[in-house]
Motif scaffolding. Sequence first.
Motif, PDB file in Angstrom:
ATOM      1  N   SER A 142       0.426   5.619   0.268  1.00  0.00           N
ATOM      2  CA  SER A 142      -0.471   6.749   0.518  1.00  0.00           C
ATOM      3  C   SER A 142       0.363   8.020   0.534  1.00  0.00           C
TER       4      SER A 142
ATOM      5  N   LYS B 206      -3.428   7.422  -3.707  1.00  0.00           N
ATOM      6  CA  LYS B 206      -3.553   6.212  -2.895  1.00  0.00           C
ATOM      7  C   LYS B 206      -3.613   5.013  -3.828  1.00  0.00           C
TER       8      LYS B 206
ATOM      9  N   THR C  30       0.846  -1.196   0.000  1.00  0.00           N
ATOM     10  CA  THR C  30       0.000   0.000   0.000  1.00  0.00           C
ATOM     11  C   THR C  30       0.879   1.242   0.000  1.00  0.00           C
TER      12      THR C  30
ATOM     13  N   ASN D 267      -8.975   0.700   4.113  1.00  0.00           N
ATOM     14  CA  ASN D 267      -9.081   2.103   3.670  1.00  0.00           C
ATOM     15  C   ASN D 267      -9.392   2.998   4.856  1.00  0.00           C
TER      16      ASN D 267
ATOM     17  N   SER E 171      -9.650   5.512  -1.748  1.00  0.00           N
ATOM     18  CA  SER E 171      -9.323   6.206  -0.499  1.00  0.00           C
ATOM     19  C   SER E 171      -8.073   5.585   0.089  1.00  0.00           C
ATOM     20  N   THR E 172      -7.712   6.023   1.270  1.00  0.00           N
ATOM     21  CA  THR E 172      -6.448   5.654   1.912  1.00  0.00           C
ATOM     22  C   THR E 172      -6.112   4.179   1.797  1.00  0.00           C
TER      23      THR E 172
ATOM     24  N   GLU F 171      -3.907   1.571   3.716  1.00  0.00           N
ATOM     25  CA  GLU F 171      -3.158   1.410   4.967  1.00  0.00           C
ATOM     26  C   GLU F 171      -2.794  -0.059   5.136  1.00  0.00           C
TER      27      GLU F 171
END
Length: 346
Positions: free
Chosen positions: A139, A144, A137, A180, A164-165, A167
């Motif tokens: 970010s 993202k 991942t 996310n 979205s994010t 993580e």
Amino acid sequence: MKLSKILMSAFAFTLLFNISCRNEDPITPDAPKGAYENGILVTNEGNFGSPTASVSFISNDLNTVENNIYSANNGQAPLGDVLQNIGVQGDNAYLILNNSNKIEIVNRYTFKKTATVTEQISQPRYIAFANNNYYVTNSSGSSKFVTVYSTATNAFVKKIDLASTGERIVEAGGKIIVQNAAYSSGNKLTFINPTSNTIESVLAVPTGTIQKTISNGGYVYTIASTSTDSYIYKINPSGTINSSVTLTGIGNANNLEIDGTKFIFSSGNNVYTMDMNTTKVPTTPIITLTNTTWSSMYGFGVVDGKIFISDANGFTADSTVDIYSTSGSLLKTINTARGTNGFYKN
């Protein structure tokens, strides 16, 4: 004596001699793979903006602690800036360096470096493995995404954009699942098919902000919370919720781990345990930290029936790690390095 009897006697003697010799053959144990086999790898972030990240090693019996094992085995070379996560696969350990924008790959038993990956890396966070690939991942600002690499060659395979994010990331039931949510914001999980490397679905949990996502027994478990209550969701790898437990009265829970058949999680400076097969909410913590600063539970992990909790000491000094039994008894306190944030079975 008949010839047949003589031959039979000779055959029996030869067979007995061979069996006896085999029984006396020494048993050769497997050769050690390296100094860091059979222990716990500890990630130390270091101070942001400086190449002070490091890895520590704790032996399974807790009697041996060695800090800075990457530099010690690679000509004193610095590891990098902010060690976020370690993933282990085969004989390799993959060290995710967030602010250095790279992945250092080492032999997990000797910690000798074998490769560095930088292609398509931007503020990497966590790593998971599936289908002969590894998934990371990233970010970075508004960007993202998940990057995919071959475990055989470390070659870049694909970039998967996220809504979205990106993580934490885990593998469960042959699927890759991305959390996310980060820094107490977000309630979704993204499910990726590792055969096509495409997004299959996105799931929003019904209540709470997702704090941590893990994999166990082919399922995804995620802990979400509000300020008053928390929730543990058991999720199918197909992207549907299997079951859930409401932790009534325990707000802001996080740091979910599984040890055998028990959940272990924290809320504030308390650590709780509960059976996975019950909905009975624990009322008494097994551990309560006396230090209540923001960094007093900076790192948290459960390995082989032991709970590891690090105090980062505000990043102004090296970390201390308290090691507990799963009943809450303090077993040992050790010193590691700056910004200890995670513990990984090796």
